[in-house]
Design a protein around this motif. Structure first.
Motif, short mmCIF file in Angstrom:
data_model
loop_
_atom_site.label_atom_id
_atom_site.label_comp_id
_atom_site.label_asym_id
_atom_site.label_seq_id
_atom_site.Cartn_x
_atom_site.Cartn_y
_atom_site.Cartn_z
N GLY A 289 58.49 24.92 -57.57
CA GLY A 289 58.77 25.33 -56.19
C GLY A 289 57.70 24.96 -55.19
N ARG A 290 56.62 24.34 -55.63
CA ARG A 290 55.54 23.93 -54.73
C ARG A 290 55.73 22.47 -54.35
N PRO A 291 55.61 22.14 -53.07
CA PRO A 291 55.82 20.75 -52.66
C PRO A 291 54.71 19.83 -53.15
N VAL A 292 55.10 18.62 -53.52
CA VAL A 292 54.17 17.56 -53.93
C VAL A 292 54.44 16.35 -53.05
N ARG A 293 53.40 15.79 -52.47
CA ARG A 293 53.54 14.64 -51.59
C ARG A 293 53.29 13.34 -52.35
N GLY A 294 53.93 12.28 -51.94
CA GLY A 294 53.68 10.98 -52.53
C GLY A 294 52.21 10.61 -52.37
N GLY A 295 51.59 10.16 -53.43
CA GLY A 295 50.17 9.83 -53.41
C GLY A 295 49.27 10.96 -53.86
N ASP A 296 49.79 12.17 -54.02
CA ASP A 296 48.97 13.28 -54.52
C ASP A 296 48.47 12.97 -55.93
N ARG A 297 47.24 13.33 -56.16
CA ARG A 297 46.70 13.21 -57.50
C ARG A 297 47.08 14.43 -58.32
N LEU A 298 47.62 14.21 -59.51
CA LEU A 298 48.05 15.30 -60.38
C LEU A 298 47.11 15.41 -61.57
N VAL A 299 46.67 16.60 -61.87
CA VAL A 299 45.89 16.87 -63.07
C VAL A 299 46.75 17.78 -63.94
N LEU A 300 47.40 17.20 -64.94
CA LEU A 300 48.30 17.95 -65.82
C LEU A 300 47.48 18.51 -66.98
N VAL A 301 47.35 19.82 -67.00
CA VAL A 301 46.48 20.47 -67.99
C VAL A 301 47.32 20.84 -69.21
N ALA A 302 47.39 19.92 -70.16
CA ALA A 302 48.20 20.14 -71.35
C ALA A 302 47.75 21.37 -72.11
N ARG A 303 46.45 21.59 -72.16
CA ARG A 303 45.90 22.73 -72.89
C ARG A 303 46.46 24.06 -72.40
N HIS A 304 46.57 24.22 -71.11
CA HIS A 304 47.09 25.47 -70.55
C HIS A 304 48.61 25.52 -70.63
N ALA A 305 49.26 24.37 -70.50
CA ALA A 305 50.72 24.34 -70.53
C ALA A 305 51.26 24.81 -71.88
N VAL A 306 50.53 24.57 -72.97
CA VAL A 306 50.99 24.98 -74.30
C VAL A 306 50.34 26.28 -74.75
N GLY A 307 49.55 26.93 -73.88
CA GLY A 307 48.94 28.21 -74.22
C GLY A 307 47.81 28.10 -75.23
N PRO B 10 45.59 12.83 -66.28
CA PRO B 10 45.54 12.51 -64.85
C PRO B 10 46.69 11.58 -64.48
N ARG B 11 47.42 11.95 -63.44
CA ARG B 11 48.56 11.16 -62.95
C ARG B 11 48.53 11.12 -61.43
N ARG B 12 49.46 10.36 -60.84
CA ARG B 12 49.59 10.33 -59.39
C ARG B 12 51.06 10.28 -59.03
N ALA B 13 51.46 11.11 -58.06
CA ALA B 13 52.86 11.18 -57.64
C ALA B 13 53.22 9.91 -56.88
N ALA B 14 54.35 9.29 -57.24
CA ALA B 14 54.80 8.07 -56.57
C ALA B 14 55.70 8.37 -55.39
N ALA B 15 56.24 9.57 -55.30
CA ALA B 15 57.16 9.94 -54.22
C ALA B 15 57.11 11.46 -54.06
N PRO B 16 57.58 11.98 -52.93
CA PRO B 16 57.58 13.44 -52.74
C PRO B 16 58.47 14.13 -53.76
N GLY B 17 58.14 15.36 -54.06
CA GLY B 17 58.93 16.16 -54.98
C GLY B 17 58.42 17.58 -54.97
N SER B 18 58.71 18.31 -56.04
CA SER B 18 58.23 19.70 -56.14
C SER B 18 57.98 20.04 -57.58
N LEU B 19 57.04 20.96 -57.80
CA LEU B 19 56.70 21.47 -59.12
C LEU B 19 56.62 22.98 -59.03
#
Length: 451
Positions: free
Chosen positions: A314-332, A303-312
């Motif tokens: 190609g999808r926009p991410v706003r500052g303050g968005d809560r991020l759930v980084l799913v390591a299990r799926h990222a590595v297959g 679990p993370r939180r974006a500190a500033a706007p960006g993109s992942l």
């Protein structure tokens, strides 16, 4: 008495001379995945049902929460997107609350950089070799019953390894079992208070109390193997922000939770998928270790939180968005079974330890511990006889995982330190055998796959 049509006919056919006897299905990736799925569905069923339902897209937005499943998007989130490491509901936020500020996982300030640098040095190649005799003694003692055909409980073994290693690393004279129990309780309460999904009332108070118990245990200093991992004196002097005892608690929580989760699950995968030949082969073991840590993904969600706007992706991410980084799926891990003949690239497999400045400093130690455990178990070709998920664990884990020697164990032979493969204080536990690998056609098994 009522009779079931055909019942006696089937019984007579089965008893007839030359009749074939039904045989148990051979082990394989499907059996291993079915068993491993239980540690997810029993510990965090709501969260992992949500993750499974959204994994088809690399980046999925649900209100102000962004679920990141794709490999590239996951790496981008850790290396390119500005993150607020101290926000509530994140790993850094939980660590800051546990440590009272200036936590090891706080990505800001010189205090963090100093603590992280010191810990990375203690857990580097030289530091890991200094700590290695600690868990090798435990392996020799705990696994000795296998030689006489008896059972061994690997979850308890992993907890003792974690507790003893932490005590040696932090230079504490506390009882390893007590440290492991206290760290596991603190991790469980902290994670359940910060992960998405329903939570029980009072989890914050429970986390604070568990952490206080752990800190008290770690105050009893003894000099240790690694000299305290750069966390200063017992009263906190010399440690960043004067939080020595609290920082040691954070290190203990992270080490115990991940070790207790990863090692028994890796053993179950080897037993169920028939990977002991690879584990016994020193040339294949390092790759197998990476593959097992990838498929078990001890910390499956970050679990993370974006500190500033960006993109992942190609999808926009706003500052303050809560991020759930799913390591299990990222590595297959939910899709590709482990195996040495055609492993995933190491750069992908090791994403379970993070990326860039967010890479876990304990990655080398984790790989070495698992390699030594596999080398010690491989000669016995263990099979799982009992397994019970830990419903209270911070990370998906087995509460008990009992193994016994398989039908064709290999007698261990002693090796010298100049021979290839990992060596133990009293010789190598590993054996050599034909390196058969695993059928990669099973890697795309989607039937019964874990979330």
């Amino acid at each position: 008495m009522p009779q079931v049509p055909g019942l006696w006919e089937r019984a007579l056919r089965a008893a007839a001379p030359g009749a074939s006897t039904p045989r148990a299905r051979p082990p394989g990736p499907r059996a291993a995945r079915r068993r491993d799925r239980r540690v997810y569905t029993r510990s965090h069923p709501v969260l992992f049902a949500l993750l499974a339902a959204t994994r088809r897209g690399p980046v999925v937005r649900l209100g102000r929460t962004v679920l990141v499943h794709g490999t590239d998007a996951y790496r981008q989130a850790l290396t390119r997107l500005p993150l607020d490491r101290t926000a509530a509901g994140t790993t850094g936020g939980a660590a800051r609350e546990l440590s009272g500020g200036g936590a090891l996982f706080d990505q800001e300030g010189s205090g963090h950089r100093g603590s992280r640098r010191d810990l990375a040095e203690e857990l580097g190649t030289a530091g890991t070799e200094r700590l290695r005799p600690v868990w090798q003694e435990i392996l020799a003692r705990r696994l000795a019953p296998l030689a006489d055909g008896h059972e061994v409980e690997t979850a308890a073994l992993a907890r003792e390894m974690a507790g003893a290693t932490v005590c040696a690393l932090l230079g504490t004279a506390a009882e390893p079992d007590a440290v492991a129990r206290a760290a596991a309780d603190a991790a469980s309460a902290a994670v359940r208070d910060h992960l998405p999904g329903p939570r029980r009332p009072g989890t914050s108070l429970a986390a604070a109390r568990a952490t206080a118990r752990l800190e008290e245990l770690l105050r009893d200093r003894a000099g240790g193997v690694a000299g305290g991992a750069g966390t200063g004196a017992p009263d906190g002097t010399g440690a960043p922000d004067g939080t020595g005892a609290a920082l040691r608690a954070v290190v203990a929580v992270a080490a115990v939770a991940t070790t207790a989760a990863a090692l028994p699950r890796a053993v179950a995968w080897c037993a169920d998928a028939g990977l002991w030949e690879q584990a016994a082969d020193p040339a294949a073991r390092e790759t197998l270790v990476d593959e097992l840590l990838r498929v078990t993904a001890p910390s499956p969600v970050l679990p993370r939180r974006a500190a500033a706007p960006g993109s992942l992706d190609g999808r926009p991410v706003r500052g303050g968005d809560r991020l759930v980084l799913v390591a299990r799926h990222a590595v297959g891990a939910h899709r590709d079974a482990p195996g040495c003949p055609a492993p995933v690239p190491a750069a992908v497999a090791r994403l379970v330890f993070g990326a860039g400045p967010h890479t876990c400093p304990g990655a080398r130690l984790a790989r070495t511990q698992l390699a030594d455990l596999l080398a010690a178990l491989a000669p016995y070709r263990p099979v799982v006889v009992r397994a019970r998920p830990d419903r209270r664990a911070a990370l998906p884990a087995w509460r008990t995982l009992t193994v016994r020697p398989g039908p064709t164990p290999v007698v261990p032979r002693r090796m010298h330190r100049n021979e290839e493969g990992s060596s133990h204080r009293n010789g190598e536990y590993g054996g050599h055998g034909e390196h058969r690998g695993s059928d990669r056609s099973d890697r795309s098994d989607r039937n019964g796959e874990a979330p």
